[in-house]
Motif scaffolding. Structure first.
Motif, short mmCIF file in Angstrom:
data_model
loop_
_atom_site.label_atom_id
_atom_site.label_comp_id
_atom_site.label_asym_id
_atom_site.label_seq_id
_atom_site.Cartn_x
_atom_site.Cartn_y
_atom_site.Cartn_z
N MET A 132 0.83 -1.20 0.00
CA MET A 132 0.00 0.00 0.00
C MET A 132 0.87 1.25 0.00
O MET A 132 0.60 2.23 -0.71
N GLN A 133 1.93 1.25 0.77
CA GLN A 133 2.84 2.40 0.83
C GLN A 133 3.62 2.55 -0.47
O GLN A 133 3.82 3.66 -0.97
N ASP A 134 4.05 1.43 -1.04
CA ASP A 134 4.78 1.48 -2.30
C ASP A 134 3.89 1.97 -3.44
O ASP A 134 4.34 2.71 -4.32
N SER A 135 2.63 1.52 -3.44
CA SER A 135 1.72 1.89 -4.53
C SER A 135 1.48 3.38 -4.56
O SER A 135 1.28 3.97 -5.63
N ASN A 136 1.50 4.02 -3.39
CA ASN A 136 1.30 5.46 -3.36
C ASN A 136 2.47 6.19 -4.00
O ASN A 136 2.29 7.23 -4.65
N SER A 137 3.68 5.66 -3.84
CA SER A 137 4.84 6.29 -4.47
C SER A 137 4.71 6.24 -5.99
O SER A 137 5.00 7.24 -6.69
N GLU A 138 4.27 5.11 -6.51
CA GLU A 138 4.07 4.98 -7.95
C GLU A 138 2.94 5.90 -8.43
O GLU A 138 3.04 6.52 -9.49
N PHE A 139 1.88 5.98 -7.63
CA PHE A 139 0.76 6.86 -7.98
C PHE A 139 1.20 8.32 -8.04
O PHE A 139 0.87 9.05 -8.97
N ARG A 140 2.00 8.75 -7.07
CA ARG A 140 2.46 10.13 -7.04
C ARG A 140 3.40 10.43 -8.22
O ARG A 140 3.39 11.55 -8.76
N ALA A 141 4.17 9.45 -8.62
CA ALA A 141 5.04 9.63 -9.79
C ALA A 141 4.19 9.84 -11.05
O ALA A 141 4.49 10.72 -11.88
N ASN A 142 3.12 9.06 -11.20
CA ASN A 142 2.22 9.23 -12.35
C ASN A 142 1.46 10.54 -12.26
O ASN A 142 1.19 11.19 -13.29
N TRP A 143 1.11 10.95 -11.06
CA TRP A 143 0.43 12.23 -10.85
C TRP A 143 1.34 13.38 -11.27
O TRP A 143 0.90 14.36 -11.88
N THR A 144 2.62 13.26 -10.96
CA THR A 144 3.59 14.30 -11.35
C THR A 144 3.64 14.45 -12.87
O THR A 144 3.72 15.57 -13.40
N LYS A 145 3.61 13.31 -13.58
CA LYS A 145 3.60 13.36 -15.04
C LYS A 145 2.36 14.09 -15.55
O LYS A 145 2.43 14.89 -16.49
N LEU A 146 1.24 13.81 -14.92
CA LEU A 146 -0.01 14.47 -15.30
C LEU A 146 0.06 15.97 -15.03
O LEU A 146 -0.40 16.79 -15.84
N ASP A 147 0.65 16.33 -13.90
CA ASP A 147 0.79 17.75 -13.56
C ASP A 147 1.72 18.45 -14.55
O ASP A 147 1.50 19.62 -14.88
N THR A 148 2.74 17.75 -15.02
CA THR A 148 3.64 18.32 -16.02
C THR A 148 2.89 18.62 -17.31
O THR A 148 3.10 19.66 -17.94
N GLN A 149 1.98 17.72 -17.69
CA GLN A 149 1.16 17.97 -18.87
C GLN A 149 0.26 19.19 -18.68
O GLN A 149 0.07 19.99 -19.60
N ALA A 150 -0.29 19.33 -17.47
CA ALA A 150 -1.15 20.48 -17.17
C ALA A 150 -0.37 21.79 -17.27
O ALA A 150 -0.87 22.79 -17.81
N GLN A 151 0.87 21.79 -16.78
CA GLN A 151 1.70 22.98 -16.86
C GLN A 151 2.04 23.31 -18.31
O GLN A 151 2.09 24.48 -18.70
N PHE A 152 2.29 22.27 -19.10
CA PHE A 152 2.56 22.49 -20.52
C PHE A 152 1.36 23.13 -21.21
O PHE A 152 1.51 24.03 -22.04
N LEU A 153 0.17 22.65 -20.88
CA LEU A 153 -1.05 23.21 -21.47
C LEU A 153 -1.18 24.70 -21.17
O LEU A 153 -1.56 25.50 -22.03
N LYS A 154 -0.85 25.08 -19.95
CA LYS A 154 -0.97 26.49 -19.57
C LYS A 154 0.04 27.35 -20.30
O LYS A 154 -0.28 28.46 -20.76
N SER A 155 1.27 26.87 -20.42
CA SER A 155 2.29 27.65 -21.15
C SER A 155 1.94 27.72 -22.63
O SER A 155 2.14 28.76 -23.28
N ASN A 156 1.39 26.63 -23.18
CA ASN A 156 0.97 26.64 -24.58
C ASN A 156 -0.19 27.59 -24.80
O ASN A 156 -0.28 28.27 -25.83
N ASP A 157 -1.10 27.67 -23.82
CA ASP A 157 -2.24 28.58 -23.94
C ASP A 157 -1.77 30.03 -23.95
O ASP A 157 -2.32 30.87 -24.67
#
Length: 338
Positions: A257-282
């Protein structure tokens, strides 16, 4: 010797009056519309340049609209994932208590709590943006997650079933390309070139994981929490004790359960990077739109001071033509009466 006749004078006058009337109308129309031309024939060169700029501006506007829609979608996804993280913390607290406290059947209550949190996490991941489900990948028309009989399903498939891993691998990497001004192009097979478009698909199974590890423990965070809750509910209601098998399984699930959260947060970071890219592109699209608007207005729009001056001169010429006509017509009528 040229003979000047009344009819000839009138014909010449009518021609000059028509030109003066047309000049006055055109200059007045220019002042009212503030445009250099009203049709392609008036200025083919400027009209061609203006058409290209207007087309580019319309395309930029459509791309910006799509960009803003994607920003809103990814912000909604980020908000849901933040809520999911909060739910995970609550589940981790309950799981820690379940590992440490087995008195008076507390584990049974904690197990129900964990199962309830897992249900809540499924509801969080079934969030919608507009009429589409945010975490459904390329299939946004149907709710992606379901917790049924203790099993977590994604699009109706058990995330823990090894037979579904190939399908989940494909779902986790689904694409739904949209044009946000990256120069969208197609290759020789009529497929979108990935570097020229934005992938709007957000796969929930890709974020949370699927399948099992080498120890047979599932990788999906929600599935882990649900299974751990189910184990706790099987504890002795009087003593809170678990069977040796359940105790071992619960310990393995808690560690995972603790390990899975680390993987989830890593994937969340990738998603947040995409969101930041969208804002700069806008921001870039906004700047491009402003530049295009300035350019086509420079082509289309007249200098208002010059237009007013031209209109004033045309109106003066028209009034002068009317006064001349009054003199000619009056003289001709008297000559006729004589």
């Amino acid at each position: 010797m040229i003979r000047v006749t009344t009819n000839g004078t009138l014909r010449t006058y009518r021609g000059h009056l028509a030109r003066a009337t047309l000049n006055q109308f055109q200059s007045m129309n220019t002042v009212l519309t503030q445009r250099r031309f009203s049709s392609y024939a008036e200025s083919p060169s400027l009209a061609t340049q203006s058409f290209r700029l207007h087309s580019a501006y319309a395309r930029n506007t459509a791309q910006k609209s799509m960009s803003e829609e994607m920003i809103s979608k990814f912000e909604a996804a980020g908000s849901s994932l933040q809520k999911l993280q909060d739910q995970y913390r609550d589940a981790l607290d309950a799981a820690e208590q379940g590992q440490d406290d087995s008195k008076a059947g507390a584990r049974v209550q904690l197990g129900e709590t964990l199962k309830g949190i897992a249900e809540g996490m499924v509801q969080t991941l079934n969030a919608q943006y507009g009429e589409k489900f945010v975490f459904a990948g390329a299939d946004g028309d149907n709710a992606p997650f379901e917790l049924k009989d203790g099993k977590l399903l994604f699009r109706g498939l058990d995330v823990n079933d090894p037979a579904n891993e190939a399908a989940f691998e494909e779902m986790a990497n689904e694409v739904a390309y949209v044009d946000i001004g990256l120069g969208m192009q197609l290759d020789e097979n009529e497929q979108v070139v990935p570097s020229t478009a934005f992938n709007s698909a957000i796969s929930g199974v890709g974020l949370l994981g699927y399948g099992k590890d080498e120890n047979g423990v599932q990788n999906n965070m929600i599935g882990i929490i649900s299974e751990l809750g189910e184990i706790y509910t099987r504890a002795n209601p009087e003593t809170g004790e678990l069977s040796a098998e359940d105790e071992e399984r619960a310990s393995a699930l808690f560690d995972k359960m603790q390990d899975s959260n680390s993987e989830f947060r890593a994937n969340w970071t990738k998603l947040d990077t995409q969101a930041q890219f969208l804002k700069s592109n806008d921001t870039r699209l906004t700047s491009t739109g402003d530049t295009l608007q300035t350019q086509f207005e420079g082509l289309d729009r007249v200098d208002l001071a010059d237009a007013l001056t031209t209109f004033a001169y045309a109106q003066y010429s028209y009034n002068a033509a009317l006064r001349v006509g009054n003199d000619i017509l009056s003289q001709s009528f008297i000559d006729y009466m004589s």
